[in-house]
Design an enzyme around this catalytic site. Sequence first.
Site, PDB file in Angstrom:
ATOM      1  N   SER A  81      -8.020   4.468   8.684  1.00  0.00           N
ATOM      2  CA  SER A  81      -8.586   4.432   7.334  1.00  0.00           C
ATOM      3  C   SER A  81      -7.801   3.475   6.439  1.00  0.00           C
ATOM      4  CB  SER A  81      -8.577   5.845   6.734  1.00  0.00           C
ATOM      5  OG  SER A  81      -8.979   5.822   5.381  1.00  0.00           O
ATOM      6  N   ARG A 137     -14.339  13.611   6.139  1.00  0.00           N
ATOM      7  CA  ARG A 137     -13.086  14.247   6.575  1.00  0.00           C
ATOM      8  C   ARG A 137     -12.581  15.233   5.538  1.00  0.00           C
ATOM      9  NH1 ARG A 137      -9.424   9.469   6.977  1.00  0.00           N
ATOM     10  NH2 ARG A 137      -7.815  11.041   7.308  1.00  0.00           N
ATOM     11  N   ASP A 163     -15.538   3.417   6.297  1.00  0.00           N
ATOM     12  CA  ASP A 163     -14.366   4.253   6.056  1.00  0.00           C
ATOM     13  C   ASP A 163     -14.577   5.149   4.843  1.00  0.00           C
ATOM     14  OD1 ASP A 163     -11.469   5.071   6.100  1.00  0.00           O
ATOM     15  OD2 ASP A 163     -11.562   4.045   4.167  1.00  0.00           O
ATOM     16  N   LYS A 178      -9.069  -0.950   5.377  1.00  0.00           N
ATOM     17  CA  LYS A 178      -9.260  -1.495   4.025  1.00  0.00           C
ATOM     18  C   LYS A 178      -8.359  -2.705   3.795  1.00  0.00           C
ATOM     19  CE  LYS A 178      -8.718   2.611   1.994  1.00  0.00           C
ATOM     20  NZ  LYS A 178      -9.005   3.680   2.946  1.00  0.00           N
ATOM     21  N   HIS A 210       0.849  -1.193   0.000  1.00  0.00           N
ATOM     22  CA  HIS A 210       0.000   0.000   0.000  1.00  0.00           C
ATOM     23  C   HIS A 210       0.881   1.238   0.000  1.00  0.00           C
ATOM     24  CE1 HIS A 210      -3.359   2.687   0.793  1.00  0.00           C
ATOM     25  NE2 HIS A 210      -2.547   3.314   1.624  1.00  0.00           N
TER      26      HIS A 210
END
Length: 424
Positions: free
Chosen positions: A182, A167, A160, A186, A82
């Site tokens: 967040s 946000r 999320d 995921k 990620h």
Amino acid sequence: MSFQNAVLDAIETKKRGWELSADAIREVIAGYASDEVPDYQMSALLMAIFMQGMGYEETLALTEAMANSGKRYSFPGCVDKHSTGGIGDKISLTSLPIVAAHGVPVAKLSGRGLGTTGGTIDKLESIPCLLCDLPEERFKKQVEEIGLAIMEAGEVAPADKKIYALRDTTGTVDSLPLIGSSIVSKKVAMGADHLLYDVKAGAGAFVKTPDEARELAELLIRLSESLGIEASALVTSMEEPLGSAVGNALEVRESVCFLRGEASPTDLSEKARVVATRLLELKGIPNPEDAVEEAISSGNAYEKFREFVSAQGGDAKVLEALPVSEEVREVGAPRVGYVARFDALGIGHAALLLGAGREKKGDRVDPGAGVEVLVKAGDKVEEGQPVARLYGGKNTERATELVLRALEISHIQVERSPVILESL
């Protein structure tokens, strides 16, 4: 307790700087996911969290509650990576085929680009006919048979998704607990066993300093391991665009050159190799650095990428001549000297203007548009020497101005900053 009472109690508790219980967090997230907690109340809670912070146990409870708010996948034995986003970041396209070429399965959910941050899905969809909206069974079968599948994130961790949108409009994005929960929610919902985080720091990243990036990386690792994922992280530089290409088809084209073992930008080549090596290490592959070199030199990594493209409906035959915009304009250096900096954010904004990105969800992206950066920090330039190429016919004058503003030229040569700032 009703969801309404739960969120009011949570706002009052956090407003006073007290700790929320795991049960309270689960109640609020369940209420918001089911639309029984309105946006205005969740906004108040997010602002209280932003102002007062969250302890680790609170952050962990929030992460788990969001991960459980939608469908959970399970891909035992798989690896994933990620990135926290950047300009010209094509590391998924370059590193994951290397990993898969060694029999290490990769199951990845990716997103689309927004603003100056590019998305892997947009890049892949610049390949004619390639599909990223895969049915679950087809996705799982592809992981089993080919060892590499990438699809759009869809409805993973829907709570999320709703909170992130809120946000973005309430000034509560840059909160470490909210960012960490967040990202990890995921990844937990995706179900891979091994995970590498690429946390970027610099002008083109949302985290600006290496110290902040390290703090985020440490939180991501801790949350992941608390929830059963073996994780590690790299802190990497995003002062300049990664590689030369910024734009969807341009980045795929540059990735193909790398995978074919052709000459590639030094920063891209180094980082793709490091990420692939770390992912192989997570799976216990012996001599991972040698394995990475063998996958590239043998052509196996490129063949794996072609196999992946074909499996998802793409035309692998066009990879070596992927269409890009025929409207090309060169930008010349305003004077002689040394490149001190080629600001990543400025290049990202120029690519966005040319049509390579979207300012809001739903905007159309031109797959052939973007910017090709021709020089890096430390390079000598002559007056008028091309420093960038612009692809696309939209807003070219404004894009040229942004590129020139991003280019800082010095009378003395500067040392190029390292690509990998820290390994955790």
